[in-house]
Design a protein around this motif. Structure first.
Motif, PDB file in Angstrom:
ATOM      1  N   VAL A 423       0.858  -1.178   0.000  1.00 51.40           N
ATOM      2  CA  VAL A 423       0.000   0.000   0.000  1.00 51.40           C
ATOM      3  C   VAL A 423       0.899   1.235   0.000  1.00 51.40           C
ATOM      4  CG1 VAL A 423      -0.174   0.078   2.529  1.00 51.40           C
ATOM      5  CG2 VAL A 423      -1.974   1.142   1.134  1.00 51.40           C
ATOM      6  N   ASP A 424       0.419   2.319  -0.612  1.00 52.77           N
ATOM      7  CA  ASP A 424       1.184   3.567  -0.682  1.00 52.77           C
ATOM      8  C   ASP A 424       0.923   4.423   0.552  1.00 52.77           C
ATOM      9  OD1 ASP A 424       2.592   3.925  -3.393  1.00 52.77           O
ATOM     10  OD2 ASP A 424       0.636   3.131  -3.963  1.00 52.77           O
ATOM     11  N   ILE A 425       1.987   4.773   1.258  1.00 52.19           N
ATOM     12  CA  ILE A 425       1.872   5.603   2.456  1.00 52.19           C
ATOM     13  C   ILE A 425       3.042   6.580   2.491  1.00 52.19           C
ATOM     14  CG2 ILE A 425       1.767   5.653   4.976  1.00 52.19           C
ATOM     15  CD1 ILE A 425       0.727   2.755   4.888  1.00 52.19           C
ATOM     16  N   GLY A 426       2.749   7.872   2.440  1.00 52.84           N
ATOM     17  CA  GLY A 426       3.801   8.882   2.504  1.00 52.84           C
ATOM     18  C   GLY A 426       3.207  10.266   2.632  1.00 52.84           C
ATOM     19  N   PRO A 427       3.970  11.237   3.156  1.00 53.85           N
ATOM     20  CA  PRO A 427       3.460  12.583   3.410  1.00 53.85           C
ATOM     21  C   PRO A 427       2.947  13.293   2.162  1.00 53.85           C
ATOM     22  CG  PRO A 427       5.518  12.235   4.581  1.00 53.85           C
ATOM     23  CD  PRO A 427       5.348  11.070   3.650  1.00 53.85           C
ATOM     24  N   ALA A 428       2.068  14.251   2.386  1.00 51.12           N
ATOM     25  CA  ALA A 428       1.566  15.106   1.307  1.00 51.12           C
ATOM     26  C   ALA A 428       2.504  16.292   1.118  1.00 51.12           C
ATOM     27  CB  ALA A 428       0.163  15.597   1.649  1.00 51.12           C
ATOM     28  N   LEU A 429       2.639  16.734  -0.125  1.00 49.25           N
ATOM     29  CA  LEU A 429       3.475  17.883  -0.459  1.00 49.25           C
ATOM     30  C   LEU A 429       2.676  18.909  -1.251  1.00 49.25           C
ATOM     31  CD1 LEU A 429       6.787  16.242  -1.801  1.00 49.25           C
ATOM     32  CD2 LEU A 429       6.298  16.980   0.551  1.00 49.25           C
ATOM     33  N   LEU A 430       3.079  20.151  -1.115  1.00 49.02           N
ATOM     34  CA  LEU A 430       2.673  21.194  -2.050  1.00 49.02           C
ATOM     35  C   LEU A 430       3.829  21.432  -3.020  1.00 49.02           C
ATOM     36  CD1 LEU A 430       1.030  23.895   0.270  1.00 49.02           C
ATOM     37  CD2 LEU A 430      -0.070  21.954  -0.859  1.00 49.02           C
ATOM     38  N   SER A 431       3.519  21.892  -4.223  1.00 56.83           N
ATOM     39  CA  SER A 431       4.533  22.199  -5.248  1.00 56.83           C
ATOM     40  C   SER A 431       5.406  20.987  -5.581  1.00 56.83           C
ATOM     41  CB  SER A 431       5.426  23.366  -4.791  1.00 56.83           C
ATOM     42  OG  SER A 431       4.678  24.524  -4.551  1.00 56.83           O
ATOM     43  N   MET A 432       4.786  19.814  -5.618  1.00 55.66           N
ATOM     44  CA  MET A 432       5.546  18.596  -5.925  1.00 55.66           C
ATOM     45  C   MET A 432       6.239  18.698  -7.282  1.00 55.66           C
ATOM     46  SD  MET A 432       4.228  14.634  -6.190  1.00 55.66           S
ATOM     47  CE  MET A 432       3.193  14.746  -4.737  1.00 55.66           C
ATOM     48  N   HIS A 433       7.445  18.183  -7.361  1.00 56.18           N
ATOM     49  CA  HIS A 433       8.300  18.175  -8.554  1.00 56.18           C
ATOM     50  C   HIS A 433       8.835  19.560  -8.899  1.00 56.18           C
ATOM     51  CE1 HIS A 433       7.601  14.042 -10.627  1.00 56.18           C
ATOM     52  NE2 HIS A 433       7.550  13.922  -9.300  1.00 56.18           N
ATOM     53  N   SER A 434       8.672  20.517  -8.006  1.00 55.16           N
ATOM     54  CA  SER A 434       9.256  21.827  -8.236  1.00 55.16           C
ATOM     55  C   SER A 434      10.639  21.892  -7.606  1.00 55.16           C
ATOM     56  CB  SER A 434       8.366  22.920  -7.639  1.00 55.16           C
ATOM     57  OG  SER A 434       8.497  22.957  -6.223  1.00 55.16           O
ATOM     58  N   LEU A 435      11.263  23.055  -7.686  1.00 51.05           N
ATOM     59  CA  LEU A 435      12.577  23.238  -7.088  1.00 51.05           C
ATOM     60  C   LEU A 435      12.489  23.488  -5.587  1.00 51.05           C
ATOM     61  CD1 LEU A 435      12.822  24.003 -10.183  1.00 51.05           C
ATOM     62  CD2 LEU A 435      14.814  25.338  -9.526  1.00 51.05           C
ATOM     63  N   PHE A 436      11.265  23.700  -5.075  1.00 49.59           N
ATOM     64  CA  PHE A 436      11.098  24.032  -3.657  1.00 49.59           C
ATOM     65  C   PHE A 436       9.771  23.446  -3.178  1.00 49.59           C
ATOM     66  CE2 PHE A 436      10.761  27.149  -0.064  1.00 49.59           C
ATOM     67  CZ  PHE A 436      12.006  26.926   0.503  1.00 49.59           C
ATOM     68  N   GLU A 437       9.793  22.151  -2.892  1.00 52.08           N
ATOM     69  CA  GLU A 437       8.592  21.450  -2.449  1.00 52.08           C
ATOM     70  C   GLU A 437       8.321  21.764  -0.972  1.00 52.08           C
ATOM     71  OE1 GLU A 437       8.875  17.451  -5.191  1.00 52.08           O
ATOM     72  OE2 GLU A 437      10.311  17.685  -3.552  1.00 52.08           O
ATOM     73  N   VAL A 438       7.054  21.671  -0.576  1.00 51.08           N
ATOM     74  CA  VAL A 438       6.647  22.063   0.778  1.00 51.08           C
ATOM     75  C   VAL A 438       6.024  20.886   1.512  1.00 51.08           C
ATOM     76  CG1 VAL A 438       5.204  23.628   2.137  1.00 51.08           C
ATOM     77  CG2 VAL A 438       6.236  24.429  -0.005  1.00 51.08           C
ATOM     78  N   SER A 439       6.512  20.629   2.730  1.00 52.19           N
ATOM     79  CA  SER A 439       5.966  19.571   3.576  1.00 52.19           C
ATOM     80  C   SER A 439       5.638  20.127   4.956  1.00 52.19           C
ATOM     81  CB  SER A 439       6.974  18.428   3.723  1.00 52.19           C
ATOM     82  OG  SER A 439       8.147  18.871   4.399  1.00 52.19           O
ATOM     83  N   SER A 440       4.882  19.367   5.739  1.00 47.86           N
ATOM     84  CA  SER A 440       4.569  19.730   7.118  1.00 47.86           C
ATOM     85  C   SER A 440       5.453  18.932   8.069  1.00 47.86           C
ATOM     86  CB  SER A 440       3.096  19.438   7.431  1.00 47.86           C
ATOM     87  OG  SER A 440       2.870  19.434   8.837  1.00 47.86           O
ATOM     88  N   LYS A 441       6.006  19.599   9.055  1.00 48.35           N
ATOM     89  CA  LYS A 441       6.819  18.899  10.051  1.00 48.35           C
ATOM     90  C   LYS A 441       5.986  17.873  10.822  1.00 48.35           C
ATOM     91  CE  LYS A 441      10.159  22.649  10.833  1.00 48.35           C
ATOM     92  NZ  LYS A 441      10.713  23.599  11.828  1.00 48.35           N
ATOM     93  N   ALA A 442       4.701  18.153  10.989  1.00 42.79           N
ATOM     94  CA  ALA A 442       3.818  17.206  11.671  1.00 42.79           C
ATOM     95  C   ALA A 442       3.715  15.905  10.876  1.00 42.79           C
ATOM     96  CB  ALA A 442       2.434  17.828  11.873  1.00 42.79           C
TER      97      ALA A 442
END
Length: 458
Positions: A423-442
């Motif tokens: 099963v696929d399990i991993g954090p969500a990102l904003l701006s995926m595949h960009s030069l500056f992707e965004v994740s939540s520390k939580a």
């Protein structure tokens, strides 16, 4: 099914743990911008934590910790469990390659008194994001003598950086303004400025190129022919940074999928004596289909599992190898799309992940009709749900947007080929595949907890 933002529920102690994990993760990202660099720093971590090269092992018993470095491009790490290996392995599989620009085999091009690097993009990128921004050059070159030369130029404050020029808006009306998004910058326009100072030699036909080649020879021993035996990548010359006044997010290049690589490695290091044998697998080539000898669509997992069985004293055959894999369970640890507040229309809000709401679980990925995806069965989904609830892991539903908006794939289907429940399990990102992707520390924290809990499944 209606998850809440996690931050209000964390204790002060947990917040300190989250902050520490985030700091370590940023360092990991800064030091590992290519798959080779990730493998190198992972090797250092493993050796400091008692792991040994499986090639040097004569036998394996419960508690032994081993790794296998596959051609310096991907790496597998395992702790032998108390239970018979043939009853299955608990594996968390991520990938350590990220979208980038690769140099062509004959990359040096002089034009209008500029020396440029000719590139071929790797993976799914928005090409326009790579222009007019500082870039670094990372690579390994094997010289004619056989000597290996590694370098990373553009990461230190005193280093030069590189860039791809964009046309000024004053002159772009006819040549660029009416292009569609995918063609705002075309592949053959991704040429990196590498030098501009000519040599004094009046007889030199390409004076800028001659000067740069002199520099490469002096500093690194590299001659033009040596590009034939080289792997050189262009990556952003950006450091991982906290985002927001509250510092709740991290922005960085390569979080797809090194966020899962780091958290699964961190979780593995915290496992002492597992019941079942556990495996942390860093794959390569996921961004281009997982093909090649370092991608997951190879026989490497069979090769490594065979080594484990043999060193554990098993007189194994192909049937035992197949049964071991068939009895195994896996998390395809890869990121998913986080709800973007600016482009909410592409998301099915009931089935999309939000940052800081826990680690997303995606029953399936793929595109339009679930093509090219693994689809986890209900029994396995219940098992994942049960182990996460028992270990107080915050999780949520993950998905890749509305059905006809697009989609994406992971390594899950290559694991499922062997009958491994996945099963696929991993954090969500904003701006995926960009030069500056965004994740939540939580979400980074909850991913770490999720992978640690999964390693402990009996």
């Amino acid at each position: 099914m209606n998850k809440k933002n996690l931050w209000p529920s964390y204790t002060e102690k947990e917040k300190k743990e989250i902050e520490q994990l985030g700091a370590e993760y940023k360092e990991f990202l800064n030091n590992g911008k290519t798959e080779r660099e990730v493998v190198e720093i992972t090797m250092d971590i493993l050796l400091k934590n008692g792991f040994k090269n499986i090639e040097k092992a004569k036998s394996l018993k419960a508690g032994d910790k081993v790794f296998y470095n596959n051609r310096n491009k991907n790496i597998l790490m395992s702790i032998i469990g108390k239970e018979d290996i043939k009853k299955g392995i608990n594996m968390v599989v991520s990938h350590v390659d990220s979208p980038r620009l690769d140099l062509k085999m004959n990359p040096l091009l002089e034009d209008e008194e500029f020396l440029m690097l000719n590139t071929h993009y790797y993976g799914g990128i928005k090409k326009y994001q790579w222009v007019a921004t500082p870039l670094a050059v990372h690579g390994v070159v094997f010289l004619k003598s056989g000597k290996k030369v590694s370098f990373a130029i553009g990461e230190k404050e005193e280093d030069p950086v590189f860039c791809i020029p964009d046309i000024l808006p004053h002159l772009s009306r006819n040549v660029q303004d009416d292009r569609k998004t995918r063609e705002v910058i075309k592949g053959e326009e991704l040429k990196v400025l590498f030098g501009s100072v000519p040599v004094k030699d009046e007889d030199a036909k390409e004076k800028i190129k001659a000067n740069i080649l002199e520099h490469l020879k002096k500093e690194y021993g590299i001659e033009e022919d040596d590009f034939f035996s080289a792997e050189i990548e262009i990556v952003p010359a950006l450091k991982a940074r906290d985002i927001g006044l509250d510092r709740g997010m991290i922005g960085a290049y390569g979080q797809d999928d090194r966020i899962c690589a780091y958290t699964s490695l961190k979780a593995l290091l915290d496992i002492k004596k597992p019941e079942k044998t556990v495996l942390c697998y860093f794959a390569d080539k996921e961004e281009v289909g997982s093909d090649g000898s370092t991608g997951l669509n190879s026989s490497l997992i069979e090769y490594f599992t065979g080594k484990l069985l043999k060193l554990a004293g098993k007189d194994y055959d192909d049937q035992m190898l197949r049964e071991t894999l068939w009895n195994s369970k896996a998390i395809s640890a890869d990121v998913t799309a986080g709800v973007d507040p600016v482009f909410k229309s592409v998301h099915d809000m009931k089935n999309s992940a939000k940052l800081s709401h826990g680690v997303p679980v995606a029953k399936y990925t793929g595109h339009g009709g679930k093509y090219s995806s693994n689809d986890a069965d209900a029994e396995y989904m219940f098992e994942i749900r049960e182990i996460f609830d028992k270990n107080k892991v915050a999780y949520q539903v993950g998905g890749f947007g509305k059905v006809d908006e697009g989609g994406g794939g992971t390594v899950a289907k290559f694991l499922a080929y062997f009958g491994i429940r996945t099963v696929d399990i991993g954090p969500a990102l904003l701006s995926m595949h960009s030069l500056f992707e965004v994740s939540s520390k939580a979400d980074i924290y909850e991913a770490y907890k999720a992978y640690k809990a999964f390693y402990s499944i009996k």
